[in-house]
Design a protein around this motif. Structure first.
Motif, PDB file in Angstrom:
ATOM      1  N   PHE A 142     -75.413 -16.186  28.325  1.00  0.00           N
ATOM      2  CA  PHE A 142     -75.762 -15.318  29.447  1.00  0.00           C
ATOM      3  C   PHE A 142     -76.684 -14.226  28.933  1.00  0.00           C
ATOM      4  N   THR A 143     -77.655 -13.813  29.775  1.00  0.00           N
ATOM      5  CA  THR A 143     -78.503 -12.685  29.384  1.00  0.00           C
ATOM      6  C   THR A 143     -78.425 -11.611  30.456  1.00  0.00           C
ATOM      7  N   LEU A 144     -78.469 -10.372  30.022  1.00  0.00           N
ATOM      8  CA  LEU A 144     -78.574  -9.282  30.984  1.00  0.00           C
ATOM      9  C   LEU A 144     -79.287  -8.102  30.348  1.00  0.00           C
ATOM     10  N   ALA A 145     -80.082  -7.459  31.168  1.00  0.00           N
ATOM     11  CA  ALA A 145     -80.910  -6.356  30.697  1.00  0.00           C
ATOM     12  C   ALA A 145     -80.101  -5.075  30.656  1.00  0.00           C
ATOM     13  N   ASP A 146     -80.484  -4.166  29.756  1.00  0.00           N
ATOM     14  CA  ASP A 146     -79.880  -2.840  29.727  1.00  0.00           C
ATOM     15  C   ASP A 146     -79.995  -2.208  31.106  1.00  0.00           C
ATOM     16  N   THR A 147     -79.002  -1.387  31.449  1.00  0.00           N
ATOM     17  CA  THR A 147     -79.091  -0.703  32.742  1.00  0.00           C
ATOM     18  C   THR A 147     -80.143   0.391  32.661  1.00  0.00           C
ATOM     19  N   PRO A 148     -80.876   0.617  33.762  1.00  0.00           N
ATOM     20  CA  PRO A 148     -81.775   1.759  33.815  1.00  0.00           C
ATOM     21  C   PRO A 148     -80.964   3.060  33.805  1.00  0.00           C
ATOM     22  N   ALA A 149     -81.653   4.165  33.725  1.00  0.00           N
ATOM     23  CA  ALA A 149     -80.978   5.467  33.708  1.00  0.00           C
ATOM     24  C   ALA A 149     -80.169   5.674  34.981  1.00  0.00           C
ATOM     25  N   ASP A 150     -79.093   6.447  34.876  1.00  0.00           N
ATOM     26  CA  ASP A 150     -78.287   6.859  36.029  1.00  0.00           C
ATOM     27  C   ASP A 150     -77.725   5.685  36.827  1.00  0.00           C
ATOM     28  N   THR A 151     -77.455   4.618  36.099  1.00  0.00           N
ATOM     29  CA  THR A 151     -76.946   3.419  36.765  1.00  0.00           C
ATOM     30  C   THR A 151     -75.599   3.067  36.154  1.00  0.00           C
ATOM     31  N   SER A 152     -74.679   2.704  37.003  1.00  0.00           N
ATOM     32  CA  SER A 152     -73.401   2.236  36.462  1.00  0.00           C
ATOM     33  C   SER A 152     -72.747   1.272  37.441  1.00  0.00           C
ATOM     34  N   ASP A 153     -71.589   0.795  37.058  1.00  0.00           N
ATOM     35  CA  ASP A 153     -70.909  -0.186  37.894  1.00  0.00           C
ATOM     36  C   ASP A 153     -69.402   0.027  37.847  1.00  0.00           C
ATOM     37  N   ALA A 154     -68.715  -0.647  38.754  1.00  0.00           N
ATOM     38  CA  ALA A 154     -67.255  -0.583  38.786  1.00  0.00           C
ATOM     39  C   ALA A 154     -66.738  -1.867  39.429  1.00  0.00           C
ATOM     40  N   TYR A 155     -65.544  -2.271  39.015  1.00  0.00           N
ATOM     41  CA  TYR A 155     -64.910  -3.452  39.619  1.00  0.00           C
ATOM     42  C   TYR A 155     -63.454  -3.136  39.893  1.00  0.00           C
ATOM     43  N   LEU A 156     -62.998  -3.458  41.076  1.00  0.00           N
ATOM     44  CA  LEU A 156     -61.592  -3.301  41.426  1.00  0.00           C
ATOM     45  C   LEU A 156     -61.095  -4.591  42.043  1.00  0.00           C
ATOM     46  N   ARG A 157     -59.842  -4.904  41.786  1.00  0.00           N
ATOM     47  CA  ARG A 157     -59.273  -6.068  42.464  1.00  0.00           C
ATOM     48  C   ARG A 157     -57.906  -5.694  43.026  1.00  0.00           C
ATOM     49  N   MET A 158     -57.491  -6.448  44.016  1.00  0.00           N
ATOM     50  CA  MET A 158     -56.151  -6.265  44.577  1.00  0.00           C
ATOM     51  C   MET A 158     -55.297  -7.439  44.147  1.00  0.00           C
ATOM     52  N   ILE A 159     -54.193  -7.129  43.460  1.00  0.00           N
ATOM     53  CA  ILE A 159     -53.150  -8.126  43.234  1.00  0.00           C
ATOM     54  C   ILE A 159     -51.840  -7.439  43.601  1.00  0.00           C
ATOM     55  N   PRO A 160     -50.856  -8.208  44.077  1.00  0.00           N
ATOM     56  CA  PRO A 160     -49.606  -7.568  44.486  1.00  0.00           C
ATOM     57  C   PRO A 160     -48.831  -6.997  43.312  1.00  0.00           C
ATOM     58  N   ARG A 161     -49.089  -7.519  42.118  1.00  0.00           N
ATOM     59  CA  ARG A 161     -48.427  -6.963  40.941  1.00  0.00           C
ATOM     60  C   ARG A 161     -49.469  -6.182  40.150  1.00  0.00           C
ATOM     61  N   THR A 162     -49.145  -5.859  38.900  1.00  0.00           N
ATOM     62  CA  THR A 162     -50.088  -5.076  38.110  1.00  0.00           C
ATOM     63  C   THR A 162     -50.864  -5.923  37.117  1.00  0.00           C
ATOM     64  N   GLU A 163     -50.410  -7.132  36.846  1.00  0.00           N
ATOM     65  CA  GLU A 163     -51.150  -8.042  35.965  1.00  0.00           C
ATOM     66  C   GLU A 163     -50.624  -9.442  36.140  1.00  0.00           C
ATOM     67  N   MET A 164     -51.255 -10.396  35.456  1.00  0.00           N
ATOM     68  CA  MET A 164     -50.850 -11.794  35.509  1.00  0.00           C
ATOM     69  C   MET A 164     -50.790 -12.315  36.943  1.00  0.00           C
ATOM     70  N   ASP A 165     -51.843 -12.078  37.686  1.00  0.00           N
ATOM     71  CA  ASP A 165     -51.870 -12.508  39.072  1.00  0.00           C
ATOM     72  C   ASP A 165     -53.313 -12.817  39.444  1.00  0.00           C
ATOM     73  N   ILE A 166     -53.505 -13.422  40.598  1.00  0.00           N
ATOM     74  CA  ILE A 166     -54.851 -13.831  40.995  1.00  0.00           C
ATOM     75  C   ILE A 166     -55.361 -12.899  42.084  1.00  0.00           C
ATOM     76  N   ALA A 167     -56.606 -12.464  41.947  1.00  0.00           N
ATOM     77  CA  ALA A 167     -57.162 -11.498  42.898  1.00  0.00           C
ATOM     78  C   ALA A 167     -57.062 -12.017  44.332  1.00  0.00           C
ATOM     79  N   ILE A 168     -56.611 -11.141  45.227  1.00  0.00           N
ATOM     80  CA  ILE A 168     -56.648 -11.439  46.664  1.00  0.00           C
ATOM     81  C   ILE A 168     -57.999 -10.972  47.191  1.00  0.00           C
ATOM     82  N   VAL A 169     -58.507  -9.896  46.594  1.00  0.00           N
ATOM     83  CA  VAL A 169     -59.830  -9.353  46.870  1.00  0.00           C
ATOM     84  C   VAL A 169     -60.359  -8.787  45.561  1.00  0.00           C
TER      85      VAL A 169
END
Ligand SMILES: Cc1cc2nc3c(=O)[nH]c(=O)nc-3n(C[C@H](O)[C@H](O)[C@H](O)COP(=O)(O)OP(=O)(O)OC[C@H]3O[C@@H](n4cnc5c(N)ncnc54)[C@H](O)[C@@H]3O)c2cc1C
Lengths: 290, 740
Positions: free
Chosen positions: A164-191
């Motif tokens: 996989f290739t991906l370019a460095d992020t430009p300035a002032d750029t960032s990301d975030a990921y959240l998922r919903m699982i009914p437990r806190t780990e060892m589960d499959i994302a509902i969203v």
């Protein structure tokens, strides 16, 4: 069933050509449970982990190159990578457990083609490209074009992802990921919701929103991105009406199924909630350079 | 932490030695049933019904029998048909279907082959013709007028009936004048509740190895809560005499009530008999979920009357338990949970309804958690309405010694008030509720039982001892047996080897259930030790040349005026010359089991946008009578609590319309994971049970009774909505918030 472990891309390529219907694998954290639960075993298994190129991570000339079989733990523990792509890193850090992450690869997470794969929305949001070994060469396509439906990909028989290739992020750029699982780990994302954005002078100037687990494949939501672009940020907070439009756009983009893991109504609703929260986190990171 | 009422202090009882079986367990050497392999052993696999309810028109096993590696095939035709009035009829039918499959997952054939894969391939080659029958899945469908029969052999228990029906049991208990009390009440709260099927969730799938020899005798190695039970049920299902079967108890990887019956052993025995080879049968997780356990689902209606100062004056309640496809169910016992409060006027009705779902099995305090969830929720609502502290309202109404249970018998000495006071005075309850969080309280109890136990104590030549019992150790009971024996004999706990022996090496012992092992088997051990001390005194008198009356037993030594005390090891060394080996066996049918009460407290937050609950702090307070080994008592409290939290928040069987379980894996049947929970704090209250030599009550089950209401009551206080349906999963909480 035969186990093979080629050491070069070419060797893997010819093994796959010789034995139609054979399967490549990396960590086998999807493959083995699937075989144990009764999926027919392929005639030949091709272990990709002995090919150096598929196990390396490099950062040169503003570009990251990630071997498709590299354990995700090698990335989540890579400080430079995690600083630049905190959302993609946190998505990988949600896969299973430490034990799983010491084996699970980005190539496997993508090619397994689960709608709920955690790294995929964040890879798409960050514009990651996949380099694919074809019968006689390579082709490069955006990650968004690999998965075509649950368990289905656009890879032809005999093709596999090299890196996989991906370019460095430009300035002032960032990301975030959240998922919903009914437990806190060892589960499959509902969203799952990945947001990448750029903030310039307290205005969001660029934004991409990608949802997981709410449709047959991960979906980029242009309306949600558009809702953020141009939104003002006040004392670190995104303008409320932009957030509401964002949440509505995310919910509207959902085409989920009703199943044992979550209802349609719940998935829609929570897609909006998580996207709003992920956007807020991405803004905070973009503004604080973290 | 331990809060002790007034009990003697002991040298060994109440200490925390390392468990005797600990080394084997932590080094992986302990042998569970699936760890055993015998030379020439075959592997077996089941054919299970893909239908929720169907008549079996034909089973053709010819093709399967000819497949590679296959050595034996069995179907229902290989087992005797028990009379429907036989107490083991339901077990027999569940082990292997006869004529009709009663639920999706019901076993109807099995194959033994050289490898598990060959057995599975042969199973797939068995041809079955089914005639589909109506599938009944819910209480309403089961109880509807003219509903098709779930099981044509079911006869309702406890009431007169004129033929088969879907009603498993029906009971009504009344006292006082409920109508009048409601008419006169200041406040009446009425609510309906429902709970889902849940599984016991033991880590170890059921497993056995069976070797039937040419003499027709069966050697069985099995994981269960009672190997004498395995012997009796296997004999009954096979139509054999008990003496043909020897059962050796393997270590057990969790049972929680779910291993108080059998599923596999007669099948493996028949396969072994037919093939002449040992047969190993191990369930997959999917089979465990589809065809063993679960605990009944339930619905209930609770109406409670209260006065303005918080006296609970009447209760009118109805419980409907959904018990699965057969009828060996003790719903009423669980519904007796109303007996935590005085309720001068009471009406209690409990029914069990059959459905085409797996036969339900016991699960820690069977059927009490469902009832306590409902009752404790309504009491909490009354406390909120009256603006009373939830501990105060319970203290105001808590039963004490002499108050009637639901059936009218008086409670013996119990520690409910002491538990409430211990929580009230605890650091947890006295600290402020964290910002953004809410706190809930719930209570509950379990009667516990006595039943039959045997113990043999052998003193070795050097003064060490072997304590042999027939109670499988499912929660640290070996250590408790050794501690009580050490206390009695006055020797070091580590010089005692506690052993759980096979059915031919120790006297009959009932199942480890009803929180009874440390209570009843412990009593047998104590009795054996006391008899042994009598014998030791006699031997000492011989050695010392004095009268028996002149010898007393003090702290492991025979004491006589004017002579040096004679330690136990000096007596055992002379056993041969003083009358032979020193060994005593004691057996009993124990009475006087003491109810164990508990009160739980939980702080949690609710994410009102996702419905997700996060538990911040949890304290379980419970009366152990006397905690023989406090660590294992705490472990029982914590384990029950965690299972109850799973029941409260996420665990549920999801069936499709045809009765097929959609979430038969630990990925989708969501028991809590470690990161879901804080450390569960415990407060062990000790109000000794007068009927036990050391005051033991038994603590294994009560811990699962309070958590559902405790969590629900905290959620109500966090959100102002009252959750009346389990599990309180994020989608359900969010939906309830949306409709509020
Ligand atoms: C206990 C447990 C928990 C899990 N939790 C999560 C979770 O929280 N989130 C999540 O997203 N996933 C989770 N997974 C799934 C799995 O771990 C991930 O999808 C992981 O990233 C798969 O990577 P792998 O290298 O192990 O894939 P493998 O099992 O090796 O391969 C998976 C599939 O991809 C194909 N493949 C692998 N590499 C390539 C390649 N280079 N080119 C083409 N095809 C390829 C294989 O043929 C196979 O079909 C979990 C799995 C387990 C067992």
């Amino acid at each position: 069933m035969r186990y093979t472990s080629p050491t070069t891309v070419d060797e893997a390529r010819s093994l796959l050509a010789e034995h139609p219907g054979s399967r490549v694998f990396a960590g086998a954290t999807d493959l083995v449970p699937q075989m144990r639960s009764g999926r027919p075993a392929p005639p030949v298994l091709v272990d990709l982990k002995k090919i150096a190129q598929l196990m390396s991570v490099t950062h040169e000339n503003g570009q990251w190159t990630i071997g498709a079989a590299t354990p995700t733990a090698n990335l989540t523990r890579n400080h430079d990578f995690t600083a630049m792509f905190p959302g993609l890193s946190e998505a990988m850090g949600l896969i299973g457990s430490d034990q799983i992450q010491n084996r699970s690869s980005l190539g496997g997470n993508l090619a397994n083609a689960s709608p709920a794969a955690d790294s995929v929305p964040a890879m798409i949001a960050n514009g990651v490209q996949a380099v694919i070994a074809t019968a006689d060469g390579t082709r490069t396509v955006p990650v968004a074009e690999i998965v075509t439906g649950p368990g289905r990909t656009s890879l032809a028989d005999g093709e596999f992802i090299v890196e996989f290739t991906l370019a460095d992020t430009p300035a002032d750029t960032s990301d975030a990921y959240l998922r919903m699982i009914p437990r806190t780990e060892m589960d499959i994302a509902i969203v799952g919701s990945a947001v990448r954005l750029t903030v310039s002078d307290n205005i969001i100037t660029d934004a991409t929103v990608v949802l997981g687990a709410v449709a047959p494949t991960a979906v980029t939501v242009p309306d949600a991105g558009a809702a953020l672009i141009g939104a003002a940020i006040n004392a670190g907070q995104i303008d409320d009406s932009a957030l509401n439009t964002l949440a509505d756009a995310a919910s509207a983009a959902c085409d989920p199924i009703d199943d044992k893991r979550g209802t349609v109504a719940y998935r829609r609703r929570v897609a909006g909630v998580l996207t709003r929260r992920a956007a807020a986190t991405a803004v905070e990171r973009a503004q604080n350079g973290a | 932490m331990t809060v002790t009422d007034d009990r003697p202090t002991y040298k060994w009882v109440g200490t925390r030695p390392i468990r005797h079986d600990g080394y084997e367990k932590v080094t992986g050497k302990a042998r569970f049933a699936a760890d055993l392999d015998l030379p020439g052993q075959l592997h077996a696999a089941y054919l299970r019904s893909p239908h929720g309810h169907a008549r079996i028109l034909s089973i053709d096993t010819a093709a399967a029998a000819g497949m590679p590696g296959v050595k034996a095939v069995v179907t229902g035709a290989d087992f005797p048909d028990l009379d429907p009035t036989d107490p083991n009829f339901d077990v027999s039918v569940n082990v292997m279907a006869r004529g009709t499959v009663l639920y999706n997952g019901h076993a109807l054939a099995a194959v033994a082959a050289s490898t598990r894969a060959e057995a599975a391939a042969a199973v797939a080659a068995i041809q079955v013709e089914y005639e589909l029958l109506p599938v009944i899945l819910t209480l309403e469908e089961s109880m509807a007028d003219g509903a098709p029969l779930v099981n044509e052999h079911n006869i309702t228990k406890f009431v007169e009936s004129d033929g088969p029906s879907n009603l498993a049991t029906s009971n009504v208990v009344e006292r006082g004048d409920v109508e009048a009390a409601f008419a006169a009440a200041d406040l009446v709260v009425e609510r309906e509740f429902d709970t889902a099927y849940v599984h016991q969730g033991y880590i170890e799938p059921h497993a056995c190895v069976v070797d039937v020899g040419p003499n027709g005798k069966a050697d069985i190695w099995a994981s269960s809560q009672g190997h004498f039970m395995v012997r009796a049920l296997t004999a009954s299902v096979l139509g054999w005499e008990t003496s043909r079967i020897k059962v050796t108890p393997a270590e057990i990887g969790g049972g929680f009530g779910g291993k108080t019956t059998i599923y596999l052993e007669p099948v493996a025995a028949r396969l072994s008999e037919k093939s002449g080879r040992p047969v190993k049968l191990v369930l997959t997780r999917e089979e465990v979920l589809r065809a063993t356990g679960p605990a009944p689902a339930s619905k209930s209606r609770i109406k409670i009357a209260a006065s303005n100062d918080g006296e609970l004056t009447a209760i009118d309640c109805w419980f409907g338990y959904v018990v699965g496809c057969t009828n060996d169910f003790a719903g009423l016992v669980g519904a007796m949970s109303v007996a935590s409060y005085k309720f001068p006027n009471l009406k209690l009705e409990a029914i069990g309804a059959l459905t085409n779902t797996p036969k339900s099995a016991a699960y820690r305090a069977p059927s009490a958690p469902q009832a306590a969830f409902a009752i404790e929720s309504v009491i909490d609502e009354i406390a909120q309405t009256l603006d009373m502290d939830p501990i105060d309202i319970r203290l105001r109404n808590a039963v004490v010694e002499g108050d009637p249970t639901a059936m009218g018998m008086p409670h013996p000495r119990i520690g409910f008030v002491e538990c409430l006071e211990a929580l009230r005075d605890s650091d947890h309850y006295r600290s402020p509720v964290p910002d953004g969080a809410a706190r809930g309280i719930g209570a509950g109890f379990w009667f516990n039982i006595g039943e039959q136990s045997s113990a043999t104590v052998n003193l070795n030549e050097d003064g060490t001892a072997t304590v042999i019992t027939g109670s499988p150790d499912i929660g640290g009971s070996r250590a408790s047996m050794a501690l009580m024996a050490a206390e009695e004999l006055g020797i070091d706990v580590y010089s005692i080897t506690p052993v759980v022996a096979d059915t031919e090496s120790v006297g009959f012992t009932d199942v480890t259930e009803g929180s009874r092992a440390t209570f009843s088997t412990g009593m047998a051990v104590v009795n054996a030790c006391r008899d042994l001390i009598e014998e030791l005194r006699a031997r000492a008198a011989t050695i010392l040349g004095v009268d028996l009356d002149a010898v007393t037993w003090v702290d492991g030594t025979a004491v006589t005026d004017g002579k040096d005390p004679l330690p136990l090891s000096a007596i055992t060394a002379k056993a041969k010359s003083t009358g032979g080996p020193l060994t005593v066996t004691a057996s009993l049918n124990a009475g006087g089991a003491g109810p164990s009460f508990a009160v739980h407290c939980c702080d949690l937050t609710v994410d009102e946008e996702t419905g997700q609950v996060t538990i911040l702090r949890y304290t379980a307070v419970q009366d152990a009578g006397t905690a023989i080994h406090p660590s294992y008592v705490e472990g029982q409290l914590q384990g029950g609590t965690v299972q109850g939290i799973g029941w409260a928040l996420n665990e549920e069987y999801i069936f499709d319309d045809a009765g097929s379980m959609e979430n038969a894996s630990f990925l989708d049947y969501r028991i809590p994971v470690a990161s879901d929970l804080p450390m569960i704090d415990t407060i062990v209250v000790e109000v000794p049970n007068p009927a036990h030599p050391y005051g033991v009550r038994g603590v294994g089950e009560t811990g699962i009774v309070p958590p559902m209401a405790t969590v629900a009551n905290a959620i109500t206080r966090a959100t102002s909505i009252r959750m009346t349906s389990l599990p309180m999963s994020p989608p359900k909480i969010l939906a309830a918030l949306d409709t509020d």
